[in-house]
Design a protein around this motif. Structure first.
Motif, PDB file in Angstrom:
ATOM      1  N   ALA A  46       0.820  -1.224   0.000  1.00  0.00           N
ATOM      2  CA  ALA A  46       0.000   0.000   0.000  1.00  0.00           C
ATOM      3  C   ALA A  46       0.850   1.269   0.000  1.00  0.00           C
ATOM      4  CB  ALA A  46      -0.921  -0.009   1.221  1.00  0.00           C
ATOM      5  N   ASP A  47       2.152   1.129   0.202  1.00  0.00           N
ATOM      6  CA  ASP A  47       3.040   2.293   0.270  1.00  0.00           C
ATOM      7  C   ASP A  47       3.607   2.573  -1.123  1.00  0.00           C
ATOM      8  OD1 ASP A  47       5.054   4.105   0.601  1.00  0.00           O
ATOM      9  OD2 ASP A  47       6.205   2.904   2.038  1.00  0.00           O
ATOM     10  N   ALA A  48       3.189   3.697  -1.708  1.00  0.00           N
ATOM     11  CA  ALA A  48       3.601   3.998  -3.089  1.00  0.00           C
ATOM     12  C   ALA A  48       5.112   4.171  -3.214  1.00  0.00           C
ATOM     13  CB  ALA A  48       2.880   5.259  -3.561  1.00  0.00           C
ATOM     14  N   ASP A  49       5.783   4.493  -2.094  1.00  0.00           N
ATOM     15  CA  ASP A  49       7.239   4.682  -2.155  1.00  0.00           C
ATOM     16  C   ASP A  49       7.998   3.359  -2.065  1.00  0.00           C
ATOM     17  OD1 ASP A  49       7.007   7.400  -2.370  1.00  0.00           O
ATOM     18  OD2 ASP A  49       7.019   7.707  -0.191  1.00  0.00           O
ATOM     19  N   CYS A  50       7.269   2.292  -1.761  1.00  0.00           N
ATOM     20  CA  CYS A  50       7.936   0.991  -1.622  1.00  0.00           C
ATOM     21  C   CYS A  50       7.868   0.264  -2.968  1.00  0.00           C
ATOM     22  CB  CYS A  50       7.247   0.177  -0.515  1.00  0.00           C
ATOM     23  SG  CYS A  50       8.046  -1.411  -0.242  1.00  0.00           S
ATOM     24  N   ARG A  51       9.034  -0.199  -3.455  1.00  0.00           N
ATOM     25  CA  ARG A  51       9.058  -0.827  -4.776  1.00  0.00           C
ATOM     26  C   ARG A  51       9.652  -2.234  -4.762  1.00  0.00           C
ATOM     27  NH1 ARG A  51      10.261   4.353  -5.214  1.00  0.00           N
ATOM     28  NH2 ARG A  51      12.496   4.044  -5.493  1.00  0.00           N
ATOM     29  N   ALA A  52      10.013  -2.707  -3.569  1.00  0.00           N
ATOM     30  CA  ALA A  52      10.493  -4.099  -3.441  1.00  0.00           C
ATOM     31  C   ALA A  52      10.458  -4.481  -1.963  1.00  0.00           C
ATOM     32  CB  ALA A  52      11.914  -4.244  -3.974  1.00  0.00           C
ATOM     33  N   VAL A  53      10.396  -5.793  -1.723  1.00  0.00           N
ATOM     34  CA  VAL A  53      10.381  -6.296  -0.341  1.00  0.00           C
ATOM     35  C   VAL A  53      11.367  -7.438  -0.228  1.00  0.00           C
ATOM     36  CG1 VAL A  53       9.003  -7.615   1.307  1.00  0.00           C
ATOM     37  CG2 VAL A  53       7.999  -5.658   0.197  1.00  0.00           C
ATOM     38  N   MET A  54      12.103  -7.445   0.876  1.00  0.00           N
ATOM     39  CA  MET A  54      12.983  -8.583   1.173  1.00  0.00           C
ATOM     40  C   MET A  54      12.414  -9.334   2.374  1.00  0.00           C
ATOM     41  SD  MET A  54      16.876  -8.659   2.658  1.00  0.00           S
ATOM     42  CE  MET A  54      17.472  -7.282   1.714  1.00  0.00           C
ATOM     43  N   LEU A 101       4.582  -5.810  -5.944  1.00  0.00           N
ATOM     44  CA  LEU A 101       5.970  -5.683  -5.505  1.00  0.00           C
ATOM     45  C   LEU A 101       6.772  -6.939  -5.812  1.00  0.00           C
ATOM     46  CD1 LEU A 101       5.294  -4.207  -1.958  1.00  0.00           C
ATOM     47  CD2 LEU A 101       6.207  -2.978  -3.942  1.00  0.00           C
ATOM     48  N   PRO A 102       7.984  -6.783  -6.320  1.00  0.00           N
ATOM     49  CA  PRO A 102       8.856  -7.949  -6.389  1.00  0.00           C
ATOM     50  C   PRO A 102       9.292  -8.340  -4.977  1.00  0.00           C
ATOM     51  CG  PRO A 102      10.002  -5.973  -7.177  1.00  0.00           C
ATOM     52  CD  PRO A 102       8.610  -5.548  -6.851  1.00  0.00           C
ATOM     53  N   VAL A 103       9.211  -9.633  -4.674  1.00  0.00           N
ATOM     54  CA  VAL A 103       9.556 -10.107  -3.328  1.00  0.00           C
ATOM     55  C   VAL A 103      10.834 -10.940  -3.410  1.00  0.00           C
ATOM     56  CG1 VAL A 103       8.752 -11.372  -1.297  1.00  0.00           C
ATOM     57  CG2 VAL A 103       7.099 -10.147  -2.728  1.00  0.00           C
ATOM     58  N   VAL A 104      11.820 -10.536  -2.627  1.00  0.00           N
ATOM     59  CA  VAL A 104      13.135 -11.188  -2.630  1.00  0.00           C
ATOM     60  C   VAL A 104      13.261 -12.002  -1.348  1.00  0.00           C
ATOM     61  CG1 VAL A 104      15.633 -10.759  -2.583  1.00  0.00           C
ATOM     62  CG2 VAL A 104      14.127  -9.267  -3.936  1.00  0.00           C
ATOM     63  N   ALA A 105      13.605 -13.277  -1.461  1.00  0.00           N
ATOM     64  CA  ALA A 105      13.885 -14.075  -0.257  1.00  0.00           C
ATOM     65  C   ALA A 105      15.397 -14.102  -0.067  1.00  0.00           C
ATOM     66  CB  ALA A 105      13.341 -15.493  -0.407  1.00  0.00           C
ATOM     67  N   ALA A 106      15.839 -13.642   1.091  1.00  0.00           N
ATOM     68  CA  ALA A 106      17.262 -13.752   1.452  1.00  0.00           C
ATOM     69  C   ALA A 106      17.346 -14.918   2.432  1.00  0.00           C
ATOM     70  CB  ALA A 106      17.757 -12.455   2.082  1.00  0.00           C
TER      71      ALA A 106
END
Ligand code: T3D
Length: 262
Positions: A46-54, A101-106
């Motif tokens: 929901a945050d327009a400034d967020c463009r990816a998640v880890m 959002l692209p979701v990255v698993a570390a």
């Protein structure tokens, strides 16, 4: 006493890091962890400034799947496991696959059971070399869930998926990368830097195009070639009217026309 958060969220420029935070239980899923994880993902979306998640894990593990201490047989009656899947795991996996959002698993350590399925549901998986992926379900008399029977054959191939599922043997990060199950295996000390670099690179990309590409890839699983070609034409039409494309084309044309002799 205040309850420890089961999930920690850190906001960075353009992306967020969500850390599963039950290290003493190898970040196994409880109801609380489920609730906090999906809330954190929805909030990021929901945050327009967020463009990816880890997504990563605290301590030595990524995630050990369902917390088995939550499972109680009352008077010998088995708990209804489908309820937990329908209420929690399935919406989580669907959300990860469908969020813009692209979701990255570390993957910082062992990923077992639904913890492995969680990693496989993410868009880009980077793992430390000491990480391993275990389809531990059969060992406790269950079948893979949280999308594992769908994602794993697509990532590892049918033969490898069957052996992993039926034998429950761990597959180390480097082998997982060789098999194409994950994007990259890196030395443990480089994992955070590598996953951060991936998130920063994603955050710098045109977000609309990433979201449309993610949708095309997701829908390809159920489409024949003709339907997918039609879908690509539709989504490309949408991408082509966004400002990012126009700016890129105009910048390209400026560079070409500025060249001597052009
Ligand atoms: O139930 C439903 O809702 C249906 C959905 C099911 C989804 C699922 O994920 S089912 C599969 C559940 N997960 C597993 O079966 C994995 C169980 N864990 C393991 O096989 C091993 O722990 C690992 C291979 C993941 C790691 O092994 P290792 O030797 O590195 O660590 P460990 O010593 O086994 O575990 C460390 C601690 O974490 C230990 O606690 P302790 O002795 O230090 O107090 C262990 O009990 C705890 N732990 C590990 N996994 C879980 C767990 N506690 C609760 N639930 C777990 N899944």
């Amino acid at each position: 006493m205040k309850e420890e958060p089961a999930v920690l969220v850190a906001r960075h420029d353009g992306y967020r890091t969500i850390t599963l935070n039950r290290p003493e239980r190898l970040n196994a899923f409880t109801r609380q962890l489920h609730a906090e994880l999906i809330a954190a993902l929805r909030d990021a979306d929901a945050d327009a400034d967020c463009r990816a998640v880890m997504i990563t894990g605290a301590g030595r593990a990524f995630c050990a799947g369902q917390d088995l201490t939550e499972r109680v047989f009352v008077d010998g009656v088995a708990p209804d496991l489908s309820e937990n899947l329908v209420e929690r795991y399935n919406p989580l996996v669907s959300f990860i696959r469908s969020t813009r959002l692209p979701v990255v698993a570390a993957v910082n350590g062992v990923a077992a059971g639904a913890g492995a399925s969680l990693a496989f549901a993410c868009d880009i998986v980077v793992a430390g070399r000491s990480a391993r992926f275990v389809q531990s379900f059969a060992r406790i008399g269950l079948i893979p869930d949280a999308g594992g029977t769908w994602t794993l054959p697509r990532l590892a191939g049918d033969a490898r998926a069957r052996a992993m599922v039926m034998l429950g043997e761990a597959v180390e990060a480097e082998r997982a990368a060789q098999w194409g199950m994950i994007w990259k295996a890196v030395v443990d000390d480089a994992l955070e830097a590598e996953a951060t670099a991936v998130c920063r690179a994603l955050a710098a990309m045109p977000g609309d195009a990433i979201a449309l590409a993610k949708r095309a890839l997701r829908l390809s699983a159920g489409n024949g070639l003709d339907d997918q070609l039609a879908l690509e034409a539709d989504l490309q039409r949408q991408a082509g009217v966004r400002p990012d494309y126009r700016a890129a084309v105009e910048s390209f044309r400026r560079k070409v026309t500025a060249k001597p002799g052009s």
